[in-house]
Design an enzyme around this catalytic site. Structure first.
Site, PDB file in Angstrom:
ATOM      1  N   GLY A 227       2.040 -18.110 -36.902  1.00  0.00           N
ATOM      2  CA  GLY A 227       1.529 -18.362 -38.236  1.00  0.00           C
ATOM      3  C   GLY A 227       2.350 -17.639 -39.289  1.00  0.00           C
ATOM      4  N   SER A 228       1.664 -17.111 -40.296  1.00  0.00           N
ATOM      5  CA  SER A 228       2.341 -16.544 -41.465  1.00  0.00           C
ATOM      6  C   SER A 228       3.108 -15.256 -41.187  1.00  0.00           C
ATOM      7  CB  SER A 228       1.331 -16.301 -42.586  1.00  0.00           C
ATOM      8  OG  SER A 228       0.826 -17.532 -43.076  1.00  0.00           O
ATOM      9  N   VAL A 229       2.958 -14.665 -40.013  1.00  0.00           N
ATOM     10  CA  VAL A 229       3.805 -13.522 -39.652  1.00  0.00           C
ATOM     11  C   VAL A 229       5.276 -13.916 -39.754  1.00  0.00           C
ATOM     12  CG1 VAL A 229       4.515 -12.049 -37.726  1.00  0.00           C
ATOM     13  CG2 VAL A 229       2.083 -12.376 -38.203  1.00  0.00           C
ATOM     14  N   LYS A 231       6.715 -15.485 -41.907  1.00  0.00           N
ATOM     15  CA  LYS A 231       7.221 -15.420 -43.282  1.00  0.00           C
ATOM     16  C   LYS A 231       8.046 -14.157 -43.519  1.00  0.00           C
ATOM     17  CE  LYS A 231       3.369 -18.207 -44.995  1.00  0.00           C
ATOM     18  NZ  LYS A 231       2.060 -18.189 -45.684  1.00  0.00           N
TER      19      LYS A 231
END
Length: 506
Positions: A227-229, A231
């Site tokens: 997921g957004s990790v 980013k």
């Protein structure tokens, strides 16, 4: 010498030569085969369990240590029984040593040393012969922090969402030493070390057949979409391409990547609805539309190369003993092909990849290593578990770890920008529960979709003091649903507090 005597002498010399050759053949060439032959199984077990196996120990408060695997005397044929006093707390780190089956984890890759058969213990064995003392195995001291491990275990087990499957890893960014490693659900290794074959086999069969896979070390041996990790990796690539934390990115409530009609949206309408947002703010609020656009703009090759610089696609990573280059096998984290049928870049897939979806998969250890590299000014250290090998009498040390640089993930300037951005996530974003008073804490949450169950929850982060990294952590909660990433951040904060308190001598 007359002829008959000469002939007899030659025959005798030939016979002695043949006997000597055969003796060497039996001992050298065939010795191991004969020693391990199934007919020798009982004798070998008697020999092995007639000697006290060395302890596996972890670091407790101050300079003290505590045994988490030890052997105690019995009245049976096998003179020593392997015990695990903390039961399932350390199970996936230390593994188990069964009488009749294969060992795992540290019990496996340090078996020669623990059993006393290692060449490094030759002088100890000789000394025992002359002193009349009973020969014993060597002791293995791990990098694991007792406080961090037990906090990670308890917080995962008692998580506020009732999640049953997850993992946590903490690592020293400056050395690579694993401070905590927990996989959930866990198991009690003691039952597998039973001297009764029927009981040991039944215990293993029950664990092996359990649908929740308690024997699987999810911290290193399984992968999930981060997921957004992810980013953080996008941000690193953008910073290296000339952008700054204050660079303005396109935002908005939705984004449709080239070549698709699929609409990428944010976690809620209140997240970055404006047309533009700074990159630091985009990471702080986890703006999907900004990072999807950024990923497409930077391109597949740039993002994949930067992911590899943080450890993705590493097929040879182990976590164990640097000296012997063996240990726990670590599953490789992958970005995916991000390609059309003709091999060209699939921009729609890139938009999903940039927010840690599509084919991106990551281990919890990899998550901790990303945070560790950021905290350690861009240098990623090789993870290890074995810190020292001590002789049976503990007066001699046969090995002390020499930390090893694995790779440089980003420049020190980029690392400091990432620190600024990740600290904004914790101070100004939704990860305030990860804060540790008196320390600079940075991190990133992640919520990943799998299309089958509830969303997974992630948090990766680190704690620093006076510019020096203290600990980096990753917590994963499978199918945690709403609030999963927030709970992962809270647990991470508790682990970081345990490490920092231990370092401060509290």
């Amino acid at each position: 010498m007359n002829a008959p005597l000469r002939k007899a002498s030659v025959v005798i010399l030939v016979l002695f030569g043949l006997l000597f050759a055969n003796l060497n053949w039996v001992q050298a060439a065939k010795g191991e085969e004969y020693r391990t032959h199934e007919r020798n199984a009982f004798r070998l077990r008697d020999v092995e369990y007639g000697k006290q196996r060395g302890n596996i120990e972890v670091k407790a408060a101050g300079v003290s240590t505590e045994a988490v695997a030890l052997s105690k005397g019995t009245d049976g044929r096998l003179r020593y029984q392997r015990e695990y006093p903390f039961k399932d707390v350390y199970a996936h780190v230390i593994g188990y040593k069964p009488v009749y089956n294969t060992a795992s984890s540290v019990e496996r890759f340090e078996n020669a040393y623990l059993s006393g058969q290692s060449d490094e213990l030759f002088t100890d064995r000789v000394r025992a012969m002359f002193t009349g003392e009973e020969s014993a195995g060597g002791n293995v001291l791990l990098s694991i922090s007792k406080a961090a491990q037990e906090t990670a275990y308890q917080q995962l087990k008692d998580n506020k969402l009732g999640v049953k499957v997850g993992a946590a890893v903490a690592i020293d960014p400056a050395t690579g030493g694993i401070q905590a490693m927990v996989s959930m659900p866990s198991f009690d290794p003691t039952q597998l070390a039973s001297h009764t074959k029927k009981d040991a086999d039944a215990a293993f069969a029950a664990l092996d057949g359990d649908k929740t896979k308690p024997l699987l070390n999810r911290a290193v041996a399984d992968t999930w979409p981060p997921g957004s990790v992810f980013k953080v990796i996008d941000s690193a690539a953008a910073l290296e391409a000339g952008r700054t934390p204050e660079t303005m990115l396109k935002a908005g409530p939705s984004y449709v990547a080239p070549g698709t009609t699929h609409e990428i949206t944010n976690a809620s309408p209140s997240v970055c609805p404006q047309d533009q947002i700074s990159m630091i703010e985009a990471l702080t609020v986890s703006c999907n539309t900004s990072f999807s656009r950024l990923g497409v703009d930077l391109g597949r090759d740039v993002i994949k190369k930067k992911a590899e610089a943080f450890g993705f696609e590493d097929e040879a990573l182990t976590c164990g003993n640097l000296k012997e280059n063996n240990g726990l096998t670590v599953a490789s984290s992958h970005v995916g092909e991000v390609a059309n049928a003709d091999g060209s870049e699939d921009k729609a897939a890139m938009a999903q990849t940039a927010i840690g979806q599509k084919d991106v998969r990551m281990t919890p250890l990899q998550g901790a290593m990303i945070a560790a590299a950021v905290a350690n000014d861009g240098v990623q250290m090789r993870p290890y578990l074995v810190e020292r090998l001590l002789g049976p009498d503990r007066t001699s040390t046969h090995y002390t770890v020499n930390p090893e640089e694995l790779r440089r993930s980003v420049s020190s300037d980029v690392a400091r920008d990432l620190q600024k951005m990740m600290q904004s996530v914790v101070v100004n974003g939704g990860s305030k529960s990860a804060q540790v008073p008196g320390y600079d804490v940075g991190g990133k949450t992640g919520t990943s979709q799998n299309g089958i169950t509830d969303n997974h929850g992630w948090f990766v982060g680190y704690a620093m003091k006076d510019g020096k990294p203290i600990s980096a952590v990753a917590v994963f909660l499978e199918a945690a649903g709403d609030g999963g990433s927030a709970e992962a951040a809270r647990i991470s904060g508790q682990i970081l507090k345990a490490v920092t308190a231990e370092r401060a001598g509290k």
